[in-house]
Write a protein that holds these residues in place. Sequence first.
Motif, PDB file in Angstrom:
ATOM      1  N   GLY A  53      55.102  44.473  44.280  1.00 48.22           N
ATOM      2  CA  GLY A  53      55.610  45.681  43.646  1.00 48.22           C
ATOM      3  C   GLY A  53      54.665  46.867  43.662  1.00 48.22           C
ATOM      4  N   GLU A  54      53.479  46.695  44.213  1.00 48.98           N
ATOM      5  CA  GLU A  54      52.461  47.750  44.192  1.00 48.98           C
ATOM      6  C   GLU A  54      52.581  48.664  45.408  1.00 48.98           C
ATOM      7  OE1 GLU A  54      49.688  48.340  42.123  1.00 48.98           O
ATOM      8  OE2 GLU A  54      50.358  46.814  40.700  1.00 48.98           O
ATOM      9  N   ALA A  55      52.569  49.956  45.151  1.00 49.52           N
ATOM     10  CA  ALA A  55      52.530  50.931  46.245  1.00 49.52           C
ATOM     11  C   ALA A  55      51.089  51.026  46.743  1.00 49.52           C
ATOM     12  CB  ALA A  55      53.010  52.288  45.758  1.00 49.52           C
ATOM     13  N   ALA A  56      50.927  51.021  48.045  1.00 50.49           N
ATOM     14  CA  ALA A  56      49.590  51.099  48.640  1.00 50.49           C
ATOM     15  C   ALA A  56      49.551  52.217  49.665  1.00 50.49           C
ATOM     16  CB  ALA A  56      49.218  49.775  49.285  1.00 50.49           C
ATOM     17  N   LEU A  57      48.377  52.767  49.859  1.00 53.04           N
ATOM     18  CA  LEU A  57      48.184  53.829  50.837  1.00 53.04           C
ATOM     19  C   LEU A  57      48.040  53.209  52.224  1.00 53.04           C
ATOM     20  CD1 LEU A  57      47.717  56.828  51.451  1.00 53.04           C
ATOM     21  CD2 LEU A  57      45.276  56.409  51.112  1.00 53.04           C
ATOM     22  N   ALA A  58      49.012  53.493  53.095  1.00 51.39           N
ATOM     23  CA  ALA A  58      48.951  53.014  54.478  1.00 51.39           C
ATOM     24  C   ALA A  58      48.097  53.975  55.295  1.00 51.39           C
ATOM     25  CB  ALA A  58      50.362  52.930  55.063  1.00 51.39           C
ATOM     26  N   LEU A  59      47.280  53.431  56.172  1.00 51.38           N
ATOM     27  CA  LEU A  59      46.422  54.249  57.016  1.00 51.38           C
ATOM     28  C   LEU A  59      47.198  54.716  58.240  1.00 51.38           C
ATOM     29  CD1 LEU A  59      43.245  52.035  56.828  1.00 51.38           C
ATOM     30  CD2 LEU A  59      43.701  54.122  55.559  1.00 51.38           C
ATOM     31  N   GLU A  60      47.044  55.978  58.600  1.00 54.94           N
ATOM     32  CA  GLU A  60      47.740  56.502  59.774  1.00 54.94           C
ATOM     33  C   GLU A  60      47.158  55.968  61.072  1.00 54.94           C
ATOM     34  OE1 GLU A  60      48.482  60.681  59.993  1.00 54.94           O
ATOM     35  OE2 GLU A  60      48.851  60.809  57.843  1.00 54.94           O
ATOM     36  N   MET A  81      44.904  50.508  52.292  1.00 58.57           N
ATOM     37  CA  MET A  81      43.800  50.506  51.334  1.00 58.57           C
ATOM     38  C   MET A  81      44.120  49.445  50.278  1.00 58.57           C
ATOM     39  SD  MET A  81      41.890  52.775  52.634  1.00 58.57           S
ATOM     40  CE  MET A  81      40.637  53.097  51.426  1.00 58.57           C
ATOM     41  N   ARG A  82      43.117  48.731  49.823  1.00 57.00           N
ATOM     42  CA  ARG A  82      43.347  47.633  48.885  1.00 57.00           C
ATOM     43  C   ARG A  82      43.681  48.144  47.478  1.00 57.00           C
ATOM     44  NH1 ARG A  82      37.136  45.446  48.836  1.00 57.00           N
ATOM     45  NH2 ARG A  82      36.222  47.242  47.809  1.00 57.00           N
ATOM     46  N   VAL A  83      44.620  47.477  46.836  1.00 55.10           N
ATOM     47  CA  VAL A  83      44.965  47.794  45.448  1.00 55.10           C
ATOM     48  C   VAL A  83      44.243  46.846  44.498  1.00 55.10           C
ATOM     49  CG1 VAL A  83      47.213  48.768  46.042  1.00 55.10           C
ATOM     50  CG2 VAL A  83      47.050  46.345  45.426  1.00 55.10           C
ATOM     51  N   SER A  84      43.588  45.849  45.058  1.00 57.62           N
ATOM     52  CA  SER A  84      42.850  44.844  44.299  1.00 57.62           C
ATOM     53  C   SER A  84      41.727  44.315  45.179  1.00 57.62           C
ATOM     54  CB  SER A  84      43.793  43.703  43.909  1.00 57.62           C
ATOM     55  OG  SER A  84      43.090  42.583  43.431  1.00 57.62           O
ATOM     56  N   LEU A  85      40.744  43.701  44.564  1.00 60.23           N
ATOM     57  CA  LEU A  85      39.662  43.069  45.317  1.00 60.23           C
ATOM     58  C   LEU A  85      40.044  41.658  45.781  1.00 60.23           C
ATOM     59  CD1 LEU A  85      36.671  44.177  43.054  1.00 60.23           C
ATOM     60  CD2 LEU A  85      37.492  45.252  45.157  1.00 60.23           C
ATOM     61  N   TRP A  86      41.120  41.106  45.253  1.00 58.63           N
ATOM     62  CA  TRP A  86      41.514  39.741  45.594  1.00 58.63           C
ATOM     63  C   TRP A  86      41.788  39.514  47.076  1.00 58.63           C
ATOM     64  CZ3 TRP A  86      45.303  38.770  40.948  1.00 58.63           C
ATOM     65  CH2 TRP A  86      44.556  38.509  39.804  1.00 58.63           C
ATOM     66  N   PRO A  87      42.497  40.398  47.789  1.00 60.13           N
ATOM     67  CA  PRO A  87      42.738  40.103  49.217  1.00 60.13           C
ATOM     68  C   PRO A  87      41.455  39.880  50.016  1.00 60.13           C
ATOM     69  CG  PRO A  87      44.229  41.829  48.500  1.00 60.13           C
ATOM     70  CD  PRO A  87      43.237  41.603  47.378  1.00 60.13           C
ATOM     71  N   GLY A  88      40.433  40.662  49.760  1.00 61.22           N
ATOM     72  CA  GLY A  88      39.164  40.476  50.460  1.00 61.22           C
ATOM     73  C   GLY A  88      38.508  39.159  50.107  1.00 61.22           C
ATOM     74  N   LEU A  89      38.594  38.757  48.833  1.00 60.14           N
ATOM     75  CA  LEU A  89      38.023  37.478  48.420  1.00 60.14           C
ATOM     76  C   LEU A  89      38.790  36.311  49.053  1.00 60.14           C
ATOM     77  CD1 LEU A  89      37.281  38.129  44.638  1.00 60.14           C
ATOM     78  CD2 LEU A  89      35.654  38.129  46.542  1.00 60.14           C
ATOM     79  N   VAL A  90      40.113  36.428  49.111  1.00 53.83           N
ATOM     80  CA  VAL A  90      40.924  35.369  49.718  1.00 53.83           C
ATOM     81  C   VAL A  90      40.603  35.247  51.212  1.00 53.83           C
ATOM     82  CG1 VAL A  90      43.292  34.736  50.350  1.00 53.83           C
ATOM     83  CG2 VAL A  90      42.750  35.392  48.001  1.00 53.83           C
ATOM     84  N   GLU A  91      40.452  36.372  51.898  1.00 57.40           N
ATOM     85  CA  GLU A  91      40.090  36.318  53.323  1.00 57.40           C
ATOM     86  C   GLU A  91      38.711  35.693  53.506  1.00 57.40           C
ATOM     87  OE1 GLU A  91      41.675  36.728  56.148  1.00 57.40           O
ATOM     88  OE2 GLU A  91      43.520  37.233  55.101  1.00 57.40           O
ATOM     89  N   THR A  92      37.785  35.990  52.612  1.00 59.19           N
ATOM     90  CA  THR A  92      36.451  35.384  52.678  1.00 59.19           C
ATOM     91  C   THR A  92      36.539  33.882  52.451  1.00 59.19           C
ATOM     92  OG1 THR A  92      35.460  37.449  51.913  1.00 59.19           O
ATOM     93  CG2 THR A  92      34.124  35.458  51.710  1.00 59.19           C
ATOM     94  N   LEU A  93      37.381  33.463  51.518  1.00 59.89           N
ATOM     95  CA  LEU A  93      37.593  32.034  51.286  1.00 59.89           C
ATOM     96  C   LEU A  93      38.160  31.367  52.532  1.00 59.89           C
ATOM     97  CD1 LEU A  93      37.808  29.458  49.582  1.00 59.89           C
ATOM     98  CD2 LEU A  93      40.005  30.322  48.732  1.00 59.89           C
ATOM     99  N   ARG A  94      39.151  31.990  53.155  1.00 56.37           N
ATOM    100  CA  ARG A  94      39.742  31.427  54.371  1.00 56.37           C
ATOM    101  C   ARG A  94      38.675  31.260  55.456  1.00 56.37           C
ATOM    102  NH1 ARG A  94      44.900  34.726  55.965  1.00 56.37           N
ATOM    103  NH2 ARG A  94      45.224  32.951  57.326  1.00 56.37           N
ATOM    104  N   ALA A 113      52.408  36.718  33.054  1.00 53.99           N
ATOM    105  CA  ALA A 113      52.764  36.464  34.447  1.00 53.99           C
ATOM    106  C   ALA A 113      52.250  37.579  35.348  1.00 53.99           C
ATOM    107  CB  ALA A 113      54.279  36.346  34.580  1.00 53.99           C
ATOM    108  N   HIS A 114      51.764  37.202  36.504  1.00 52.40           N
ATOM    109  CA  HIS A 114      51.311  38.122  37.551  1.00 52.40           C
ATOM    110  C   HIS A 114      51.846  37.563  38.867  1.00 52.40           C
ATOM    111  CE1 HIS A 114      48.666  40.095  40.429  1.00 52.40           C
ATOM    112  NE2 HIS A 114      48.269  40.913  39.480  1.00 52.40           N
ATOM    113  N   ASP A 115      52.337  38.417  39.751  1.00 53.78           N
ATOM    114  CA  ASP A 115      52.956  37.963  40.999  1.00 53.78           C
ATOM    115  C   ASP A 115      52.050  37.061  41.831  1.00 53.78           C
ATOM    116  OD1 ASP A 115      55.402  39.269  40.594  1.00 53.78           O
ATOM    117  OD2 ASP A 115      54.620  41.137  41.445  1.00 53.78           O
ATOM    118  N   ALA A 116      50.751  37.305  41.816  1.00 55.59           N
ATOM    119  CA  ALA A 116      49.832  36.536  42.656  1.00 55.59           C
ATOM    120  C   ALA A 116      49.331  35.262  41.983  1.00 55.59           C
ATOM    121  CB  ALA A 116      48.640  37.404  43.058  1.00 55.59           C
ATOM    122  N   LEU A 117      49.602  35.104  40.690  1.00 56.09           N
ATOM    123  CA  LEU A 117      49.019  33.993  39.937  1.00 56.09           C
ATOM    124  C   LEU A 117      50.057  32.956  39.523  1.00 56.09           C
ATOM    125  CD1 LEU A 117      46.567  35.988  37.643  1.00 56.09           C
ATOM    126  CD2 LEU A 117      46.085  34.861  39.831  1.00 56.09           C
TER     127      LEU A 117
END
Length: 181
Positions: free
Chosen positions: A26-33, A43-56, A136-140
Amino acid sequence: LVDRGYQEVITFGFVDPQLQRQMFPGEAALALENPLTTELGEMRVSLWPGLVETLRFNQRRQRERVPIFEVGTRFEMNGGRLVESQGIAGLVTGAALPEQWGVENRAADFYDIKSEVEGLFALTGRQSAISYVAAAHDALHPGRSAAIFDGKLRVGWVGQLQPELARKLELRDAPWVFEVG
């Protein structure tokens, strides 16, 4: 967090739009041209995506225990305007403690990640104003997450990544995460 056994990571402010949509539908994010790659298109709306990619990345290299954190900037759209905010986020999966002969090996859980958040707030002297409310949170995971409040102001989230999302991302187990900021 370093004193508590976590490793600091620094990830891009650009994230995979597909991953971000899965975690924050549900979060609007800034898409890069003109993104560097298609995997770094928003652009990230949270730090979680970067942490998840690091975990992967770490799990592909057979790391079982991964305690990581990041201090960084989030980029949120608010009324058509880009708002930058600082935050701190952490992730842990695997054993609660490094393997050692004198301690029973057990998996990290909600109380381990919550204690990391409490340790951060103890440094500010505001730990008595902090409360945790099941939410409740969509990612959790719906039964294993809480909103973090400073008085009446929500300042973050703590909980376990949604198990279905963890399966889609090919993670061994759903990690425990927090974000405050």
